[in-house]
Scaffold this motif. Structure first.
Motif, PDB file in Angstrom:
ATOM      1  N   TYR A  69       0.840  -1.211   0.000  1.00 24.64           N
ATOM      2  CA  TYR A  69       0.000   0.000   0.000  1.00 24.64           C
ATOM      3  C   TYR A  69       0.871   1.255   0.000  1.00 24.64           C
ATOM      4  O   TYR A  69       1.993   1.242   0.517  1.00 24.64           O
ATOM      5  CB  TYR A  69      -0.925  -0.001   1.223  1.00 24.64           C
ATOM      6  CG  TYR A  69      -1.982  -1.085   1.152  1.00 24.64           C
ATOM      7  CD1 TYR A  69      -2.942  -1.053   0.151  1.00 24.64           C
ATOM      8  CD2 TYR A  69      -1.989  -2.140   2.048  1.00 24.64           C
ATOM      9  CE1 TYR A  69      -3.907  -2.052   0.055  1.00 24.64           C
ATOM     10  CE2 TYR A  69      -2.953  -3.150   1.966  1.00 24.64           C
ATOM     11  CZ  TYR A  69      -3.907  -3.091   0.960  1.00 24.64           C
ATOM     12  OH  TYR A  69      -4.851  -4.085   0.865  1.00 24.64           O
ATOM     13  N   LYS A  82      -7.586   0.098   3.051  1.00 29.53           N
ATOM     14  CA  LYS A  82      -8.580  -0.731   2.346  1.00 29.53           C
ATOM     15  C   LYS A  82      -7.915  -1.363   1.132  1.00 29.53           C
ATOM     16  O   LYS A  82      -7.004  -0.768   0.542  1.00 29.53           O
ATOM     17  CB  LYS A  82      -9.739   0.137   1.856  1.00 29.53           C
ATOM     18  CG  LYS A  82     -10.606   0.721   2.948  1.00 29.53           C
ATOM     19  CD  LYS A  82     -11.756   1.470   2.286  1.00 29.53           C
ATOM     20  CE  LYS A  82     -12.526   2.340   3.246  1.00 29.53           C
ATOM     21  NZ  LYS A  82     -13.210   1.629   4.302  1.00 29.53           N
ATOM     22  N   GLU A  83      -8.398  -2.500   0.724  1.00 30.59           N
ATOM     23  CA  GLU A  83      -7.821  -3.236  -0.404  1.00 30.59           C
ATOM     24  C   GLU A  83      -7.762  -2.363  -1.657  1.00 30.59           C
ATOM     25  O   GLU A  83      -6.828  -2.453  -2.452  1.00 30.59           O
ATOM     26  CB  GLU A  83      -8.635  -4.503  -0.698  1.00 30.59           C
ATOM     27  CG  GLU A  83      -8.423  -5.635   0.311  1.00 30.59           C
ATOM     28  CD  GLU A  83      -9.345  -5.603   1.517  1.00 30.59           C
ATOM     29  OE1 GLU A  83     -10.050  -4.592   1.716  1.00 30.59           O
ATOM     30  OE2 GLU A  83      -9.359  -6.609   2.288  1.00 30.59           O
ATOM     31  N   GLU A  84      -8.733  -1.479  -1.812  1.00 33.10           N
ATOM     32  CA  GLU A  84      -8.798  -0.670  -3.049  1.00 33.10           C
ATOM     33  C   GLU A  84      -7.701   0.415  -3.118  1.00 33.10           C
ATOM     34  O   GLU A  84      -7.538   1.051  -4.144  1.00 33.10           O
ATOM     35  CB  GLU A  84     -10.182  -0.014  -3.180  1.00 33.10           C
ATOM     36  CG  GLU A  84     -10.447   1.067  -2.164  1.00 33.10           C
ATOM     37  CD  GLU A  84     -11.870   1.034  -1.590  1.00 33.10           C
ATOM     38  OE1 GLU A  84     -12.384  -0.067  -1.312  1.00 33.10           O
ATOM     39  OE2 GLU A  84     -12.442   2.116  -1.431  1.00 33.10           O
ATOM     40  N   TYR A  85      -6.919   0.597  -2.043  1.00 31.96           N
ATOM     41  CA  TYR A  85      -5.850   1.615  -2.074  1.00 31.96           C
ATOM     42  C   TYR A  85      -4.604   1.149  -2.818  1.00 31.96           C
ATOM     43  O   TYR A  85      -3.678   1.926  -3.035  1.00 31.96           O
ATOM     44  CB  TYR A  85      -5.441   2.044  -0.657  1.00 31.96           C
ATOM     45  CG  TYR A  85      -6.539   2.680   0.155  1.00 31.96           C
ATOM     46  CD1 TYR A  85      -7.683   3.198  -0.454  1.00 31.96           C
ATOM     47  CD2 TYR A  85      -6.437   2.774   1.536  1.00 31.96           C
ATOM     48  CE1 TYR A  85      -8.694   3.769   0.304  1.00 31.96           C
ATOM     49  CE2 TYR A  85      -7.436   3.355   2.303  1.00 31.96           C
ATOM     50  CZ  TYR A  85      -8.560   3.833   1.685  1.00 31.96           C
ATOM     51  OH  TYR A  85      -9.546   4.403   2.440  1.00 31.96           O
ATOM     52  N   ASN A 105      -7.199  -8.387   2.813  1.00 33.21           N
ATOM     53  CA  ASN A 105      -6.331  -8.080   3.958  1.00 33.21           C
ATOM     54  C   ASN A 105      -6.529  -9.088   5.075  1.00 33.21           C
ATOM     55  O   ASN A 105      -7.656  -9.540   5.321  1.00 33.21           O
ATOM     56  CB  ASN A 105      -6.691  -6.706   4.546  1.00 33.21           C
ATOM     57  CG  ASN A 105      -6.269  -5.557   3.654  1.00 33.21           C
ATOM     58  OD1 ASN A 105      -5.361  -5.682   2.838  1.00 33.21           O
ATOM     59  ND2 ASN A 105      -6.937  -4.415   3.815  1.00 33.21           N
ATOM     60  N   ASP A 142      -7.630  -2.537   7.020  1.00 34.08           N
ATOM     61  CA  ASP A 142      -9.081  -2.617   7.162  1.00 34.08           C
ATOM     62  C   ASP A 142      -9.461  -4.082   6.938  1.00 34.08           C
ATOM     63  O   ASP A 142      -9.183  -4.642   5.880  1.00 34.08           O
ATOM     64  CB  ASP A 142      -9.728  -1.717   6.092  1.00 34.08           C
ATOM     65  CG  ASP A 142     -11.230  -1.651   6.254  1.00 34.08           C
ATOM     66  OD1 ASP A 142     -11.843  -2.730   6.364  1.00 34.08           O
ATOM     67  OD2 ASP A 142     -11.790  -0.543   6.271  1.00 34.08           O
ATOM     68  N   THR A 183     -12.569  -5.322   7.146  1.00 31.28           N
ATOM     69  CA  THR A 183     -14.018  -5.460   6.923  1.00 31.28           C
ATOM     70  C   THR A 183     -14.349  -6.615   5.973  1.00 31.28           C
ATOM     71  O   THR A 183     -15.289  -7.375   6.196  1.00 31.28           O
ATOM     72  CB  THR A 183     -14.571  -4.145   6.335  1.00 31.28           C
ATOM     73  OG1 THR A 183     -14.088  -3.069   7.131  1.00 31.28           O
ATOM     74  CG2 THR A 183     -16.078  -4.129   6.322  1.00 31.28           C
ATOM     75  N   LYS A 184     -13.550  -6.713   4.906  1.00 29.90           N
ATOM     76  CA  LYS A 184     -13.843  -7.751   3.916  1.00 29.90           C
ATOM     77  C   LYS A 184     -13.713  -9.159   4.530  1.00 29.90           C
ATOM     78  O   LYS A 184     -14.574 -10.004   4.346  1.00 29.90           O
ATOM     79  CB  LYS A 184     -12.834  -7.595   2.772  1.00 29.90           C
ATOM     80  CG  LYS A 184     -13.158  -8.340   1.537  1.00 29.90           C
ATOM     81  CD  LYS A 184     -12.271  -7.771   0.438  1.00 29.90           C
ATOM     82  CE  LYS A 184     -12.347  -8.516  -0.838  1.00 29.90           C
ATOM     83  NZ  LYS A 184     -11.520  -7.840  -1.852  1.00 29.90           N
TER      84      LYS A 184
END
Ligand code: GFB
Length: 312
Positions: free
Chosen positions: A112, A121-124, A236, A278, A280-281
């Motif tokens: 990251y 977050k994974e999208e970063y 993550n 994060d 969350t996923k």
């Protein structure tokens, strides 16, 4: 994964690979394929090809990598990018040609951007510049993720990539130069206590924050994802909480029972200011870490006292 599936754990002697082997054995998977570095040099594509064509592997946990803490990464950038690119490229490609059922690739949260918003977050991924002390390692890991996604897209493979936060546990590297912060501090505080030293040196300012996940938790998450996750998106793996290095040092001082002073050496780089993932996923998929940091530290310290011997 069936109990009789042929499962190859690449890097089975390391911190992460050995934890994956323990978890697989505990759950009754009995057909594990393991090779030491001497038996199989993963940097050599011919050896890796031959191994895969010969062994009829069904599942791969790709935990083999050249890893190290901030100093080793900073001092040996060529070794870190070369060895990791070779190891992962050889395995990912040979696994495809040998028609492996599924492969799990272990990345790292240093993929990251250095200054990405927290929690990560994974999208970063690929949205900013990397931390320079470990950019070569991170670029290799990003290439691994992209390879997995590309093979899935072009060849229909089932490759998944997971991004663990900083890991600790049994079979860690306790070498004071090349290790990560947690094993380094455990050893430093232990030896300071044994030798009656008046202070322990902690690198950097003590301000960076890191998140620490026990290797047994990571292994459990890897088995969970191998069984329940399919997809190109990275996932993550962490605990969702971080701690300042200075507070980690205080906690390790308490666990080891050392009573002297802590001195920070800010001539050594801090690296990334913060790396909190994060989760969350992962929690949405149904997995959560179970080992608290203080309990994990006490367990690793007990193990360290029994098994650690200074080489040379
Ligand atoms: O664990 P560490 O070496 O790696 O260092 P990174 C984390 C933080 O702890 C840094 C400080 O701010 C260090 O300066 N630190 C304090 C120490 N005392 C010590 C010590 O005695 N030894 C060590 N090693 N650090 C690595 C990456 O980054 O993390 C890898 O270089 C990988 O690529 C890995 O991603 C998980 O967390 O900064």
């Amino acid at each position: 994964m069936e109990r009789h599936s042929r499962i190859y754990v690449a890097g089975h002697r390391g911190l992460v690979g050995s934890a994956i082997v323990r978890a697989l054995e505990k759950e009754g998977y009995h057909n594990l394929v393991l090779r030491s570095r001497k038996e199989l040099d993963l940097r050599d594509s011919r050896q890796v090809d031959h191994f895969f064509l010969d062994q009829e592997i069904d599942y791969v946990f790709l935990a083999a990598a050249k890893v190290g803490g901030i100093a080793a990464n900073n001092d040996q950038p060529a070794d870190f990018i070369r060895d990791n690119l070779l190891i992962q490229t050889n395995i990912i490609d040979a696994a495809y040609r040998a028609r492996v059922e599924k492969l799990l690739f272990l990345g790292s949260t240093c993929i990251y951007p250095k200054l990405a918003p927290q929690p990560l977050k994974e999208e970063y991924l690929l949205t900013g510049a990397l931390e320079p002390t470990n950019a070569p390692y991170a670029v290799a890991k990003i290439a691994g993720i992209t390879m997995c996604q590309s093979y899935n897209r072009q060849y229909g493979t089932k490759y998944i990539s997971v991004m663990p936060t900083n890991i600790y546990g049994p079979n860690d590297n306790f070498d004071l130069y090349s290790s990560h912060v947690l094993p380094a501090l455990l050893r430093k505080f232990h030896e300071a206590k044994e030798q009656g030293s008046p202070f322990v040196e902690v690198w950097g300012t003590g301000n960076p924050r890191r998140e620490f996940l026990h290797a047994d938790d990571l292994a459990d998450a890897c088995l969970f994802l191998m069984r329940h996750y399919e997809g190109d998106e990275i996932v993550n793996i962490g605990v969702g909480e971080d701690i300042a290095i200075k507070d980690l040092a205080l906690l390790i001082r308490k666990v080891t029972g050392y009573e002297g002073e802590i001195r920070f050496n800010d001539a050594v780089p801090d690296g990334t200011p913060r790396k909190l993932v994060d989760v969350t996923k992962l929690t949405g998929l149904g997995w959560r870490a179970g080992i608290g940091l203080e309990d994990g530290l006490r367990q690793v310290y007990a193990d360290f006292k029994q098994t650690f011997t200074v080489k040379n």
